[in-house]
Design a protein around this motif. Structure first.
Motif, PDB file in Angstrom:
ATOM      1  N   ALA A  38     -46.812  12.356  19.164  1.00  0.00           N
ATOM      2  CA  ALA A  38     -46.494  13.416  20.121  1.00  0.00           C
ATOM      3  C   ALA A  38     -46.945  12.998  21.513  1.00  0.00           C
ATOM      4  N   GLY A  39     -46.082  13.160  22.481  1.00  0.00           N
ATOM      5  CA  GLY A  39     -46.444  12.881  23.860  1.00  0.00           C
ATOM      6  C   GLY A  39     -46.936  11.464  24.108  1.00  0.00           C
ATOM      7  N   GLY A  40     -46.380  10.489  23.393  1.00  0.00           N
ATOM      8  CA  GLY A  40     -46.781   9.104  23.572  1.00  0.00           C
ATOM      9  C   GLY A  40     -48.087   8.735  22.884  1.00  0.00           C
ATOM     10  N   VAL A  41     -48.624   9.658  22.061  1.00  0.00           N
ATOM     11  CA  VAL A  41     -49.887   9.435  21.358  1.00  0.00           C
ATOM     12  C   VAL A  41     -49.635   9.475  19.858  1.00  0.00           C
ATOM     13  N   VAL A  42     -50.346   8.613  19.129  1.00  0.00           N
ATOM     14  CA  VAL A  42     -50.274   8.589  17.668  1.00  0.00           C
ATOM     15  C   VAL A  42     -51.606   9.110  17.135  1.00  0.00           C
ATOM     16  N   TYR A  43     -51.551  10.228  16.444  1.00  0.00           N
ATOM     17  CA  TYR A  43     -52.730  10.835  15.823  1.00  0.00           C
ATOM     18  C   TYR A  43     -52.690  10.526  14.334  1.00  0.00           C
ATOM     19  N   LEU A  44     -53.725   9.870  13.834  1.00  0.00           N
ATOM     20  CA  LEU A  44     -53.765   9.515  12.416  1.00  0.00           C
ATOM     21  C   LEU A  44     -54.706  10.427  11.655  1.00  0.00           C
ATOM     22  N   ARG A  45     -54.343  10.678  10.421  1.00  0.00           N
ATOM     23  CA  ARG A  45     -55.247  11.346   9.496  1.00  0.00           C
ATOM     24  C   ARG A  45     -56.365  10.353   9.170  1.00  0.00           C
ATOM     25  N   GLY A  46     -57.566  10.835   8.946  1.00  0.00           N
ATOM     26  CA  GLY A  46     -58.650   9.954   8.550  1.00  0.00           C
ATOM     27  C   GLY A  46     -58.248   9.148   7.322  1.00  0.00           C
ATOM     28  N   GLN A  47     -58.485   7.840   7.359  1.00  0.00           N
ATOM     29  CA  GLN A  47     -58.083   6.953   6.272  1.00  0.00           C
ATOM     30  C   GLN A  47     -59.303   6.525   5.463  1.00  0.00           C
ATOM     31  N   ILE A  48     -59.102   6.429   4.168  1.00  0.00           N
ATOM     32  CA  ILE A  48     -60.173   6.108   3.226  1.00  0.00           C
ATOM     33  C   ILE A  48     -59.694   4.963   2.328  1.00  0.00           C
ATOM     34  N   GLY A  49     -60.474   4.618   1.365  1.00  0.00           N
ATOM     35  CA  GLY A  49     -60.103   3.586   0.400  1.00  0.00           C
ATOM     36  C   GLY A  49     -59.126   4.134  -0.616  1.00  0.00           C
ATOM     37  N   GLN A  50     -57.899   4.373  -0.167  1.00  0.00           N
ATOM     38  CA  GLN A  50     -56.872   4.920  -1.052  1.00  0.00           C
ATOM     39  C   GLN A  50     -55.529   4.285  -0.714  1.00  0.00           C
ATOM     40  N   ASP A  51     -54.804   3.874  -1.726  1.00  0.00           N
ATOM     41  CA  ASP A  51     -53.464   3.348  -1.538  1.00  0.00           C
ATOM     42  C   ASP A  51     -52.550   4.523  -1.174  1.00  0.00           C
ATOM     43  N   LEU A  52     -51.874   4.432  -0.038  1.00  0.00           N
ATOM     44  CA  LEU A  52     -51.047   5.551   0.421  1.00  0.00           C
ATOM     45  C   LEU A  52     -49.804   5.758  -0.428  1.00  0.00           C
ATOM     46  N   ASP A  53     -49.342   4.731  -1.123  1.00  0.00           N
ATOM     47  CA  ASP A  53     -48.149   4.877  -1.953  1.00  0.00           C
ATOM     48  C   ASP A  53     -48.471   5.416  -3.344  1.00  0.00           C
ATOM     49  N   THR A  54     -49.557   4.938  -3.939  1.00  0.00           N
ATOM     50  CA  THR A  54     -49.889   5.355  -5.310  1.00  0.00           C
ATOM     51  C   THR A  54     -50.927   6.479  -5.351  1.00  0.00           C
ATOM     52  N   ARG A  55     -51.635   6.714  -4.237  1.00  0.00           N
ATOM     53  CA  ARG A  55     -52.731   7.690  -4.118  1.00  0.00           C
ATOM     54  C   ARG A  55     -53.951   7.299  -4.956  1.00  0.00           C
ATOM     55  N   GLU A  56     -53.983   6.042  -5.423  1.00  0.00           N
ATOM     56  CA  GLU A  56     -55.125   5.564  -6.200  1.00  0.00           C
ATOM     57  C   GLU A  56     -56.268   5.164  -5.275  1.00  0.00           C
ATOM     58  N   SER A  57     -57.489   5.549  -5.648  1.00  0.00           N
ATOM     59  CA  SER A  57     -58.669   5.114  -4.907  1.00  0.00           C
ATOM     60  C   SER A  57     -58.900   3.640  -5.193  1.00  0.00           C
ATOM     61  N   VAL A  58     -59.298   2.893  -4.158  1.00  0.00           N
ATOM     62  CA  VAL A  58     -59.602   1.473  -4.314  1.00  0.00           C
ATOM     63  C   VAL A  58     -61.023   1.221  -3.846  1.00  0.00           C
ATOM     64  N   GLY A  59     -61.616   0.157  -4.324  1.00  0.00           N
ATOM     65  CA  GLY A  59     -62.957  -0.206  -3.880  1.00  0.00           C
ATOM     66  C   GLY A  59     -64.021   0.790  -4.282  1.00  0.00           C
ATOM     67  N   ILE A  60     -63.892   1.396  -5.437  1.00  0.00           N
ATOM     68  CA  ILE A  60     -64.880   2.389  -5.868  1.00  0.00           C
ATOM     69  C   ILE A  60     -66.249   1.714  -5.962  1.00  0.00           C
ATOM     70  N   GLY A  61     -67.219   2.270  -5.236  1.00  0.00           N
ATOM     71  CA  GLY A  61     -68.570   1.728  -5.202  1.00  0.00           C
ATOM     72  C   GLY A  61     -68.759   0.603  -4.195  1.00  0.00           C
ATOM     73  N   ASP A  62     -67.696   0.211  -3.490  1.00  0.00           N
ATOM     74  CA  ASP A  62     -67.741  -0.919  -2.561  1.00  0.00           C
ATOM     75  C   ASP A  62     -67.282  -0.452  -1.179  1.00  0.00           C
ATOM     76  N   VAL A  63     -68.243  -0.158  -0.299  1.00  0.00           N
ATOM     77  CA  VAL A  63     -67.917   0.403   1.010  1.00  0.00           C
ATOM     78  C   VAL A  63     -67.108  -0.570   1.864  1.00  0.00           C
ATOM     79  N   GLU A  64     -67.352  -1.865   1.740  1.00  0.00           N
ATOM     80  CA  GLU A  64     -66.574  -2.834   2.519  1.00  0.00           C
ATOM     81  C   GLU A  64     -65.112  -2.838   2.082  1.00  0.00           C
ATOM     82  N   ALA A  65     -64.868  -2.799   0.786  1.00  0.00           N
ATOM     83  CA  ALA A  65     -63.494  -2.766   0.282  1.00  0.00           C
ATOM     84  C   ALA A  65     -62.791  -1.479   0.725  1.00  0.00           C
ATOM     85  N   GLN A  66     -63.517  -0.375   0.728  1.00  0.00           N
ATOM     86  CA  GLN A  66     -62.933   0.885   1.183  1.00  0.00           C
ATOM     87  C   GLN A  66     -62.619   0.830   2.675  1.00  0.00           C
ATOM     88  N   ALA A  67     -63.509   0.235   3.465  1.00  0.00           N
ATOM     89  CA  ALA A  67     -63.262   0.103   4.904  1.00  0.00           C
ATOM     90  C   ALA A  67     -62.060  -0.805   5.155  1.00  0.00           C
TER      91      ALA A  67
END
Length: 147
Positions: A38-67
């Motif tokens: 909107a208005g030349g700006v891209v606002y993103l939803r907060g992103q986590i360790g989750q595959d956006l297509d499958t909704r599966e959590s990834v990197g469980i227990g591994d903060v670097e993998a989640q980041a």
């Protein structure tokens, strides 16, 4: 990329979803999306360790993998919006443990080398699911937008 924006709209919604599909274990029914342009700006939803297509959590227990997954999601969503990592102007990082700050910021630093966004970091009691250790929220401008 799914775009649910009517043609006359002044903004574009990217990857719409409903929380009843994303959080089936919770009694929710909210229509949201992963990004809004909107208005030349891209606002993103907060992103986590989750595959956006499958909704599966990834990197469980591994903060670097989640980041890594969160930053990968951010890059993908910005691309879908017509922007890129170099166009990020602000990031907000949510951690469930202050000890995760260094590994998460090292990951972010690799992805955002030379970008120089403003940044806010918060330590919170929890995120939406107990297996999520970090959430990264970003705001960017459209590539080629003039200041």
């Amino acid at each position: 990329m799914i775009d649910a924006t009517p043609p006359q709209a002044t903004h574009r919604r990217i990857r719409p979803f409903n929380t009843k599909d994303t959080y089936p274990e919770q009694s929710l029914d909210n229509d949201l999306c992963q990004a809004v342009v909107a208005g030349g700006v891209v606002y993103l939803r907060g992103q986590i360790g989750q595959d956006l297509d499958t909704r599966e959590s990834v990197g469980i227990g591994d903060v670097e993998a989640q980041a890594e997954k969160a930053m990968s999601n951010i890059a993908m969503l910005l691309d879908e919006a017509g922007s890129s990592l170099k166009d990020i102007v602000k990031v907000t990082v949510y951690l469930v443990d202050v000890r995760y700050r260094e590994p998460v910021y090292r990951v972010m630093g690799r992805w955002l080398k030379g970008v120089y966004p403003v940044s806010t970091g918060l330590v919170v009691d929890a995120l939406a699911r107990p297996e999520w250790l970090v959430e990264i929220d970003a705001t960017a401008v459209l590539s080629g937008a003039t200041l």
